[in-house]
Design an enzyme around this catalytic site. Structure first.
Site, PDB file in Angstrom:
ATOM      1  N   CYS A   1      -0.306   2.879  -4.516  1.00 52.49           N
ATOM      2  CA  CYS A   1      -0.975   4.115  -4.895  1.00 52.49           C
ATOM      3  C   CYS A   1      -0.110   5.319  -4.553  1.00 52.49           C
ATOM      4  CB  CYS A   1      -2.320   4.236  -4.184  1.00 52.49           C
ATOM      5  SG  CYS A   1      -3.544   3.098  -4.848  1.00 52.49           S
TER       6      CYS A   1
ATOM      7  N   HIS B   1       0.850  -1.174   0.000  1.00 47.77           N
ATOM      8  CA  HIS B   1       0.000   0.000   0.000  1.00 47.77           C
ATOM      9  C   HIS B   1       0.898   1.240   0.000  1.00 47.77           C
ATOM     10  CE1 HIS B   1      -3.795  -2.028   0.516  1.00 47.77           C
ATOM     11  NE2 HIS B   1      -3.451  -2.592   1.660  1.00 47.77           N
TER      12      HIS B   1
END
Length: 479
Positions: free
Chosen positions: A358, A315
């Site tokens: 991301c 992440h």
């Protein structure tokens, strides 16, 4: 705007210069003290510094521009450019220009350098509190005088701490104090790289799609074709090199990254096929990440290798990635372990970093698609400038600043799967890595989720000095 060669009056008319100077005087009367300082700053490098230092009004600056043949009644465009930059667009009418005409001519007639423009833009984004913090960080090396953001940047330049090819000090300050300004620095680097290999073009001939526009496929092709054929990285040492894969599936409280094992598997398979020795580390904590980085930084195997690859599947958010224990680690910090100073065995060798995470706000995904974003940010999007300020690095991000990247819970991420498939397809065709990444951009940008509403665009950034072409493996790869 007056046409080329057209004058406000006949050159033989004695009142012509008076009329022109009257226009300059009107402009002068509409400019404040800070405007004058802005003009002086933008003229650095074009007008002798001693003359600029003695200038106390806009009319003084205009006089110097006239003396340096940068301004005349026949061609007042440079002054129009300056007024446009300092946002005094209403005053353009006194030079018979409009805002639109200046914008149309800037690509071919711009006199203020990209670097000077960058510093001015940054000065506008540094408020009094930001400036106070930056001065605190550099207190020992600054004079004990009151500074504006502009004079602060001018001092750094004068002291040789920053220049058009060395922005490390500025990047470190922005990273600590005002990260959103890193977007301006990244944009400058892209424009500077394109400027080196492409001549100026008229704005009518080429459309621009905003600040976050990536270098186009045409620009990459132009850049590569401009390189001599001899400038190819060496790929014939004892072994290809090491490939490290950090694969984070489980976290302390964040959502598991279902499907990430597919990315780890295909990366391992493809880079082994290319001749790399692959090491996979699963669910890496912050302490373990530091251990991996220290171990790889000092790895003696780099001496006989051609290249180094580091892949991170996790992440993330703006310019950073999460460890499995949810510590946020800046990408720049990770890459800095492998500079020539920190890792001499990799000096002048290509160092490739591929990151599936991301770089911005999470959006609502469809049932079978997940986004690798956490704790959505509401701040303006920005790309942390993550590449160390030296040659031979490549950073492949799964997405552009401010956006999520997508991962199928069963098939893996769009970006990593596309990257591996294109390596498999294009390495046998002797394509270089930048051409391959351009193809990956095209492929991923065309993908959509089941509802047809979610899209993604990867972003490569690099300081490679040569073409990187992997030798074609003898055995075919079946995936």
């Amino acid at each position: 705007m007056k046409s080329q060669g057209q004058h406000w009056c006949s050159s033989s008319d004695k009142n012509c210069k008076v009329s022109f100077r009257e226009k300059l005087l009107i402009i002068d009367s509409n400019l404040g003290v800070q405007d004058v300082e802005n003009l002086k700053f933008l003229c650095i490098g074009l007008v002798p510094n001693k003359k600029l230092e003695k200038s106390s009004s806009a009319s003084d600056v205009f006089e110097h521009l006239l003396a340096e043949d940068l301004l005349s009644e026949d061609d007042p465009f440079f002054l129009a450019e300056l007024l446009y930059i300092i946002r005094q667009k209403k005053l353009l009418q006194h030079l018979n220009y409009t805002k639109g005409e200046v914008e149309r001519l800037l690509p071919t007639r711009q006199r203020v350098s990209l670097f000077r423009n960058l510093l001015y833009e940054l000065s506008e984004g540094i408020d009094s509190e930001n400036l106070k913090d930056m001065i605190f960080l550099l207190k020992d090396s600054l004079p004990k005088t009151e500074m504006t953001s502009l004079s602060f940047l001018a001092f750094l330049e004068k002291q040789g701490k920053i220049d058009e090819d060395n922005l490390t000090c500025l990047e470190d300050l922005c990273t600590t104090v005002v990260p959103k300004l890193l977007r301006n620095i990244e944009k400058y680097k892209r424009e500077k790289a394109v400027q080196i290999v492409t001549p100026p073009v008229d704005k009518e001939a080429e459309s621009y799609q905003g600040e976050e526009e990536l270098v186009s496929q045409t620009d990459v092709k132009t850049f590569l074709e401009a390189l001599p054929r001899a400038t190819v990285y060496r790929m014939n040492r004892n072994h290809r090199g090491l490939c490290v894969i950090v694969n984070n599936h489980s976290f302390t409280s964040l959502k598991d990254r279902q499907g990430t094992h597919k990315d780890a598997e295909i990366l391992s398979h493809v880079f082994q096929w290319l001749g790399f020795t692959v090491h996979i580390h699963n669910n890496v904590t912050k302490v373990e990440m530091e251990e991996v980085l220290q171990r790889q930084k000092c790895n003696p195997a780099h001496a006989d290798g051609d290249c180094f690859v580091f892949c991170i599947l996790t992440h993330g958010r703006f310019g950073a990635v999460y460890s499995s224990d949810e510590a946020l680690i800046p990408i720049r910090e990770i890459m800095s372990h492998f500079t020539a100073l920190q890792c001499p065995r990799l000096a002048e060798k290509p160092k490739l970093f591929f990151i599936q995470a991301c770089q911005g706000e999470e959006i609502q995904p469809s049932v079978s698609i997940e986004a690798d974003a956490l704790n959505p940010e509401k701040a303006p999007t920005s790309l942390q400038d993550s590449i160390p300020a030296e040659a031979d690095f490549l950073l492949g991000l799964a997405t552009v600043p401010g956006y999520v990247s997508f991962r199928h819970v069963e098939e893996g991420s769009w970006y990593i799967q596309s990257l591996c498939n294109h390596l498999k397809k294009l390495v046998p065709r002797h394509e270089d890595i930048l051409s391959i990444l351009t193809a990956v951009n095209d492929d991923v940008s065309r993908r959509v989720d089941k509802q047809g509403t979610k899209k993604q665009m990867p972003q490569p950034a690099f300081t490679l000095r040569k073409k990187l072409v992997f030798p074609v493996p003898l055995d075919a790869l079946s995936l």
